[in-house]
Motif scaffolding. Structure first.
Motif: not given
Ligand code: FES
Ligand code: FES
Lengths: 149, 759
Positions: B636, B638, B657, B698, B700
């Motif tokens: 992940d 962030v 991103e 991922k 975010r």
């Protein structure tokens, strides 16, 4: 040599060299959506369909296209546009250079996989590189397109 | 607001997504000569003889050019505002070749096959010299990469060519050594961020021809059309008025296309032959004969008092600029400029850096521009310091970061106008689940998960140098044309600039035609780099739109026979406040352009910037490390971003991103490597791995908007800052997982594995 093929539902006869690759032949005949970004079959930008299956046009000799049905994004503007609309609503066509090849792969995936999971989507499209977007926006667009959460 | 702050689709989005012919190669004339470059097989050599007769005589060959055929004026490929800080250290073709891939001859032929055949027939003899390959050995090396007399600089950059020093940078406030003595805790470490390749999907390319007036037209995939024009004028020794540079849609740049590549070779061929010419770098050339990110060695020392206030920072940098000094001085100084202001409880700060020449491919501008390398080093050291102080890494940041209204030690009194960095940190903690996850959790017998973090800043434009102009016209049909020199490279600036214009003019965006990136028609703009477009070009567009709005009101009022204060905008018309009269823009245009007024209404503005307000990011990584193999999976990521007002949330998110994916590549996968003779070992996507969609986990993004008082609608930049946090945050997470501190990027499984063996 002369080859005869169907390109986007039109039968054509083209003169090609023995060592010519399909991506170059397509570009030289004005199918400029076909992009190339590597010399090593790594990037997926040159993806077109041969007999309904997606393939790397940079890695197939044009001679091999003889008697085949080749489809580029110019060949089905409606379906491609439907997804392109979603993609660009996400802003996930940044420079757009990878988009036509990517869209060809996504449409092929839609035909091949029924209700794919996120892992299956990612796996199917691994060969389509993108240096701009970080892939997240493309994934959001695909999920909207396929109607999966 | 109707336009600003909305996720409006890019105006060119559908065309580029659907593969319409809008890129450089698509636009080239079919009869353009194919230009190919013969490149040096030696890292450092002098050409003793070159025989082109067999190549020239080949049918279909138009010209073969060598160092004997080029103007004798050294120039730089760095696309920077005049006076360029980068040294004028290259010729179009030189008798000395300085890296494997350096240009030896230019071949132009009717087709690619002929050009390549001709290339094989050129016979070159070299006197091979000892190359400088290790940048840490460059200073004092017996070989001098640039001994030539005629190398010059526009101003003092600390160049010492006999020592292979391209540029030097020093900044010091307070007594650093004294301050360290007073600190309760001092930590120190050395970092090696690697050379990274831009790998934009559209490789470098340009096509050139002479127009009806005999001017050289250059259609180029560039981020800097105006700089390319000036660069070509100097390199080719022709007046700048004889050159027009046009930028079509471009397939990515990331700073790479702030440095010129093939333009000069195609341009020379067109000048010599009078014929259109096209140059396309293949992927191998793009990897091995353009530019990369500067590899660096950074020594960072931090001192803090008992409570965890950082009191002293010392940063020593050695930067490898390769064979030519493109962007060497500025990337070097930006290492400090875009990191040191993060923390302002300091009492002493020292920055000392040198950029050195080596016989490898030049380094150049790359998204992040020194901040990326500096952030990796500084933030990794701050994480170390937190550990020593037994403080939470997020707490030490919150305690030390600069706040709105404050100054910082090396900032010459400039006050921070906007920042929500504290909120970014808090939000990021919450999103990643910091409280539960820091530092590590065992998830199975051999796998551990851990989190890490870092913060970063960049600038928005270049203070006192950055400038942009914009012009907006009311056309005869009541529509508007926005002319800007800003260079959309997919990032969407054509769209966001028209969003801004539409917002001020209170008209739908469809009424605005954007025309950009053409040195003949665009107002001056340095181009898209230094995170300038939204902030600087946006500022110009806002001013120009405001000026036009005033003129429209004044002119309409005059026609309606009322005072300017008695009218207001109303859709596509101006009406009186009383509502009894109105005039449409179309009518107004008709009357002003065609009627008695005879004055087309135009808003024009030039925006300079005195400050370069920093955008901020707090980045958080969660990784899973396999303790048996050293394999790292990013679970992940962030990033919480303060880029001021977000003009277009979707486009800003994609920028973030994408930049983070590049940062992930730098942290874990990517590295430009050379073999023992200086040949690049990573010249294809087989050897140089960029993240695929399986490698990014991922990502975010969240925004914590601030309002920058000097920015258009309160906006700051976003383009570059996004690249900086992944290397330190991921490295921190890996350390928290398995105790391995790997300071040589990228952090590969082998390094983690070997690191674990040593624990
Ligand atoms: S061009 Fe890269 S895979 Fe075909
Ligand atoms: S959008 Fe630029 S490479 Fe994918």
């Amino acid at each position: 040599m002369q080859i005869e093929l169907t390109i986007n539902d039109k039968v054509v006869k083209w003169e090609v060299a023995n060592d010519e690759f399909l991506a170059d032949t397509l570009r030289s005949h004005g199918f400029l959506s076909v992009k190339k970004a590597c010399d090593t079959s790594c990037c997926g930008l040159c993806t077109v369909w041969m007999d309904g299956k997606s393939m790397l046009s940079c890695s197939v000799l044009s001679l091999r296209a003889h008697g085949k049905k080749i489809t580029t994004i110019e060949g089905f503007p409606k379906e491609a546009e439907e997804f392109a609309q979603i993609l660009s609503a996400e802003g996930a066509e940044q420079c757009g250079f990878c988009s036509p090849g990517f869209i060809m792969s996504v449409l092929a995936m839609k035909n091949e996989l029924v209700n794919p999971t996120e892992e299956e989507i990612i796996h199917y499209l691994t060969g389509n590189l993108c240096r701009c977007t970080g892939y997240m926006g493309q994934l959001r667009a695909i999920k909207i397109y396929l109607g999966v959460a | 607001m109707e336009n600003v702050g909305q996720s409006i689709r890019k105006i060119d989005g559908m065309a580029i997504a659907m593969g319409k012919p809008v890129y450089t190669e698509d636009l080239a004339m079919p009869n353009a000569l194919v230009v190919k470059i013969l490149r040096s097989p030696h890292a450092f050599a002098k050409i003793t003889s070159i025989d082109i007769s067999k190549a020239e005589s080949l049918e279909g060959v138009q010209c073969v050019l060598t160092f004997k055929d080029v103007p004798n004026a050294r120039f730089t490929l760095a696309g920077q505002s005049y006076p360029e800080p980068s040294p004028y250290d290259r010729l179009i073709l030189d008798q000395i070749v300085r890296y494997i891939g350096d240009e030896v001859a230019i071949i132009a032929a009717v087709d690619e096959k002929t050009a390549l055949l001709a290339m094989k027939r050129i016979k070159v003899e070299y006197e091979v010299m000892e190359p400088v390959l290790d940048f840490e050995q460059a200073i004092g090396h017996p070989s001098v990469v640039h001994p030539e007399e005629d190398l010059s600089c526009n101003f003092e950059i600390g160049l010492q060519k006999e020592n292979n020093i391209t540029s030097s940078s020093h900044e010091e406030v307070g007594d650093v050594d004294e301050e360290f003595k007073r600190c309760a805790v001092v930590v120190e470490d050395v970092y090696y961020p690697q050379a990274q390749a831009h790998t934009m999907m559209e490789t470098y390319r340009a096509f050139t021809y002479l127009d009806h007036a005999g001017r050289l037209i250059v259609v180029s995939s560039t981020q800097v059309p105006f700089h390319i024009k000036r660069q070509l004028a100097r390199a080719l020794q022709i007046p700048a008025s004889k050159i027009r540079v046009i930028k079509p849609r471009i397939g990515g740049g990331f700073g790479g296309k702030q440095t010129g590549a093939g333009d000069v070779f195609a341009g020379l061929v067109t000048l010599k032959t009078g014929k259109p010419a096209m140059i396309i770098y293949d992927r191998k050339e793009t990897f091995s004969a353009t530019t990369s990110r500067h590899a660096m060695r950074l020594k960072v020392k931090l001192g803090a008092d008992q409570e965890g206030f950082i009191r002293a920072i010392d940063m020593q940098v050695l930067s490898d600029t390769g064979a030519y000094g493109e962007h060497a001085p500025t990337v070097l100084s930006c290492v400090g400029h875009y990191t040191l202001p993060l923390y302002n409880k300091t009492r002493a700060v020292r920055f000392d850096g040198k950029a050195v020449y080596t016989n490898k491919m030049p380094a150049g501008a790359f998204r992040g521009y020194g901040a990326t390398q500096g952030t990796f080093a500084l933030e990794s050291t701050v994480n170390r310091l937190a550990e020593q102080l037994k403080m939470d890494p997020t707490e030490i940041r919150l305690k030390n970061i600069s706040k709105v209204g404050e100054t910082f030690l090396t900032g010459q009194g400039v006050m921070l106008g906007s920042s929500t960095l504290d909120r970014c940190i808090a939000k990021g903690k919450e999103l990643i689940g910091w409280e539960e996850k820091f530092p590590r959790r065992v998830v199975s017998y051999n796998k551990v998960r851990a989190v890490g973090m870092a913060i970063t800043m960049q600038g928005s434009g270049i203070a006192n140098i950055g400038t942009a102009s914009a012009e907006i016209r009311l056309n005869d049909d009541g529509n508007f044309t926005l002319l800007t020199g800003a260079t959309d490279m997919g990032t969407g600036c054509d769209t966001i600039l028209s969003q801004m214009a539409a917002e001020i003019l209170e008209v739908p965006m469809e009424k605005i035609i954007v025309h950009a990136g053409d040195t003949d028609t665009s107002p001056y703009d340095p181009g898209s780099y230094a995170s300038s477009t939204t902030y600087v070009a946006g500022g110009a567009v806002v001013k120009a739109a405001e000026e036009l709005k005033m003129k429209i009101l004044a002119q309409s009022a005059a026609i309606l026979g009322v005072g300017p204060q008695d009218v207001e905008f109303d859709g596509l018309a101006v009406r009186t406040l009383s509502g009894d009269q109105e005039i449409s823009f179309a009518k107004l245009a008709e009357l002003t352009i065609l009627g008695t007024g005879k004055l087309q209404l135009v808003g024009y503005a030039t925006q300079g910037c005195e400050v370069s307000p920093p955008p901020y990011i707090a980045g958080f990584a969660e990784v899973e490390v396999d303790q048996e193999t050293g394999k790292v999976d990013l679970i992940d990521y962030v990033a919480v971003i303060d880029c001021g007002t977000v003009i277009n949330p979707n486009l800003a998110r994609i920028q973030a991103e994408g930049g983070i994916a590049q940062g992930i590549g730098m942290a874990l996968y990517e590295q430009v490597r050379y073999d023992e003779i200086g040949k690049m070992a990573t010249n294809s996507f087989m050897q140089y791995k960029i993240p695929s969609r399986k490698d990014v986990g991922k990502v975010r993004i969240a925004f914590e908007e601030s309002y920058e008082p000097t920015g258009p609608f309160g906006a700051k930049s976003i383009g570059e800052v996004v690249a900086n946090t992944p290397p330190p945050a991921i490295s921190h997470a890996i350390y928290n997982a398995v105790g391995v501190r790997e300071n040589h990027l990228p952090i590969t499984p082998e390094k983690v594995f070997l690191g674990m063996q040593k624990l």
